[in-house]
Design a protein around this motif. Structure first.
Motif, PDB file in Angstrom:
ATOM      1  N   ASP A  30      43.993  26.034  38.421  1.00  0.00           N
ATOM      2  CA  ASP A  30      43.243  27.184  38.818  1.00  0.00           C
ATOM      3  C   ASP A  30      41.711  26.721  38.706  1.00  0.00           C
ATOM      4  OD1 ASP A  30      42.514  27.012  36.147  1.00  0.00           O
ATOM      5  OD2 ASP A  30      43.324  29.036  35.620  1.00  0.00           O
TER       6      ASP A  30
ATOM      7  N   SER B 172      45.102  30.385  46.344  1.00  0.00           N
ATOM      8  CA  SER B 172      45.623  30.602  45.150  1.00  0.00           C
ATOM      9  C   SER B 172      45.763  29.452  44.064  1.00  0.00           C
ATOM     10  CB  SER B 172      47.310  31.061  45.403  1.00  0.00           C
ATOM     11  OG  SER B 172      47.837  29.866  45.844  1.00  0.00           O
TER      12      SER B 172
ATOM     13  N   LYS C  46      49.482  26.478  35.905  1.00  0.00           N
ATOM     14  CA  LYS C  46      48.900  26.547  37.141  1.00  0.00           C
ATOM     15  C   LYS C  46      47.456  25.925  37.173  1.00  0.00           C
ATOM     16  CE  LYS C  46      46.983  30.022  40.491  1.00  0.00           C
ATOM     17  NZ  LYS C  46      47.044  31.510  40.636  1.00  0.00           N
TER      18      LYS C  46
ATOM     19  N   THR D 217      47.993  32.521  49.610  1.00  0.00           N
ATOM     20  CA  THR D 217      48.751  33.505  49.520  1.00  0.00           C
ATOM     21  C   THR D 217      48.331  34.906  50.382  1.00  0.00           C
ATOM     22  OG1 THR D 217      49.764  35.341  48.019  1.00  0.00           O
ATOM     23  CG2 THR D 217      47.672  34.627  47.638  1.00  0.00           C
TER      24      THR D 217
ATOM     25  N   GLN E 239      44.363  34.047  51.155  1.00  0.00           N
ATOM     26  CA  GLN E 239      43.579  33.777  49.953  1.00  0.00           C
ATOM     27  C   GLN E 239      43.903  32.515  49.063  1.00  0.00           C
ATOM     28  OE1 GLN E 239      43.176  37.055  46.970  1.00  0.00           O
ATOM     29  NE2 GLN E 239      41.003  36.588  46.970  1.00  0.00           N
TER      30      GLN E 239
ATOM     31  N   VAL F 290      39.827  28.771  44.143  1.00  0.00           N
ATOM     32  CA  VAL F 290      40.624  29.970  44.043  1.00  0.00           C
ATOM     33  C   VAL F 290      39.679  31.304  44.307  1.00  0.00           C
ATOM     34  CG1 VAL F 290      42.145  31.180  42.602  1.00  0.00           C
ATOM     35  CG2 VAL F 290      42.095  28.823  42.422  1.00  0.00           C
TER      36      VAL F 290
END
Length: 345
Positions: free
Chosen positions: A334, A87, A332, A99, A85, A40
């Motif tokens: 991440d 995400s 999420k 994104t 980028q 990420v």
């Protein structure tokens, strides 16, 4: 080990960082293996590939054989080229979620390209301090990009904040100045040590000696975190196990057989759940098989879940209760799961 301690070490030649709060493992970061998908925050120059009918998104070419996936890709046609980028994290072989809304994030500053405006974190409530930070920001920031000063800037030296802003603004300028039209990686995800410096602010102690994970019992804490069995405050325990489809959490009261035992164990679980999921690197669909309790206590559990994740700074969605009495959440993804980044003994 009282207070907040950051420990920086290496595991299997990769950077690793641990955050201990009052003697308990609070967070853990380990650089993924070289063959893992980009983390990420990585930034690519991408080329639109093809739309996915019925999903409202499209795939992207990221270079080096990598494929990205962009949701809600309106007004983008195959062949269009732009910056994206990463995400979220995915399993190897799947399209990487991206994104087009880039951010350049450091300890004090977040630069937001093409989104003008200077703002201060709402966590900083003192008006005098907000005015001081805005004055620093306006003096250090120029151009069409926006800026957000993070909560870590509260009380920080003006020169350190200004230098941080300047560094992020320069990095944004360098990345967005990319001229080639070939899809490629422009900025790698931050390393474990870099993330520790960026996000774990104001530690009472920083330990950097090689082997500090062993001398400070971090390895034992990680061994416990890797297993499904997790002790809870109050005598209960839980099993947290990941499948390909979802994360299953089973709560048990232990030796407590009182009328309120189920509620107490469930509250202990939801209060510690953000920490446990973060250390294990787990996200996606989460199903809580809670200890038996009256239906009238469900609202209290829901409120406790929302509060716990809000205080932790994590974004979740509470989907609701199933007919079988399970509570469903989504969190999420991440970071990579601990089971994938921690080398086997």
């Amino acid at each position: 080990m009282k207070g907040k301690t950051v420990l920086l070490d290496h595991i299997a030649g990769r950077q690793a960082a641990a955050l201990m709060v009052d003697g308990k493992l609070h967070d853990l970061l380990i650089d993924p293996p070289a063959e893992a998908p980009p983390g990420v925050g990585a930034i690519f120059f991408a080329v639109a590939d093809r739309p996915l009918k019925g999903q409202g998104g499209l795939t992207l070419q990221l270079g080096d054989g990598l494929t990205g996936y962009l949701r809600r890709a309106r007004d983008i046609s195959p062949g269009d080229a732009f910056f994206v980028q990463v995400s979220g994290m995915v399993e190897p072989g799947k399209a990487i979620p991206v994104t087009p809304d880039l951010i350049f994030k450091s300890r004090y500053a977040i630069v937001t390209p093409n989104k003008p405006g200077i703002n201060v974190s709402r966590a900083i409530r003192d008006e005098d301090e907000r005015d001081r930070l805005l004055e620093i920001a306006h003096g250090a920031m120029s151009g069409e990009h926006g800026l957000i000063l993070r909560s870590a800037a509260d009380g920080a030296e003006a020169q350190a904040i200004a230098e941080d802003i300047d560094t992020m603004a320069l990095l944004a300028q360098q990345v967005l100045g990319h001229q080639d039209t070939t899809p490629e990686l422009l900025l790698a995800a931050e390393s474990a040590h870099g993330l520790a410096w960026r996000d774990w602010d104001n530690p009472d102690e920083v330990v950097t000696q090689d082997g500090c994970f062993e001398t400070h019992d971090i390895l034992d804490a990680i061994d416990i975190a890797r297993g499904p069995y997790q002790k809870l405050n109050g005598g209960g325990h839980a099993y947290i196990e990941a499948t390909r489809a979802l994360i299953a959490v089973d709560v048990n009261t232990g030796a407590d057989h009182s009328l309120a035992a189920g509620l107490k164990a469930n509250l202990a679980l939801v209060r510690d759940l953000p920490r446990l999921l973060r250390i294990k690197g787990l996200g996606g669909q989460i199903v809580l098989d809670l200890a038996p309790m009256p239906k009238r206590d469900r609202k209290q559990i829901e409120d406790a879940v929302k509060k716990s994740f809000r205080l932790d700074g994590s974004d979740i969605v509470v989907a609701g209760w199933t007919p079988l009495g399970h509570l469903e959440l989504t969190r999420k993804r991440d970071r990579m799961p601990l089971s994938q980044v921690w080398p086997d003994a």
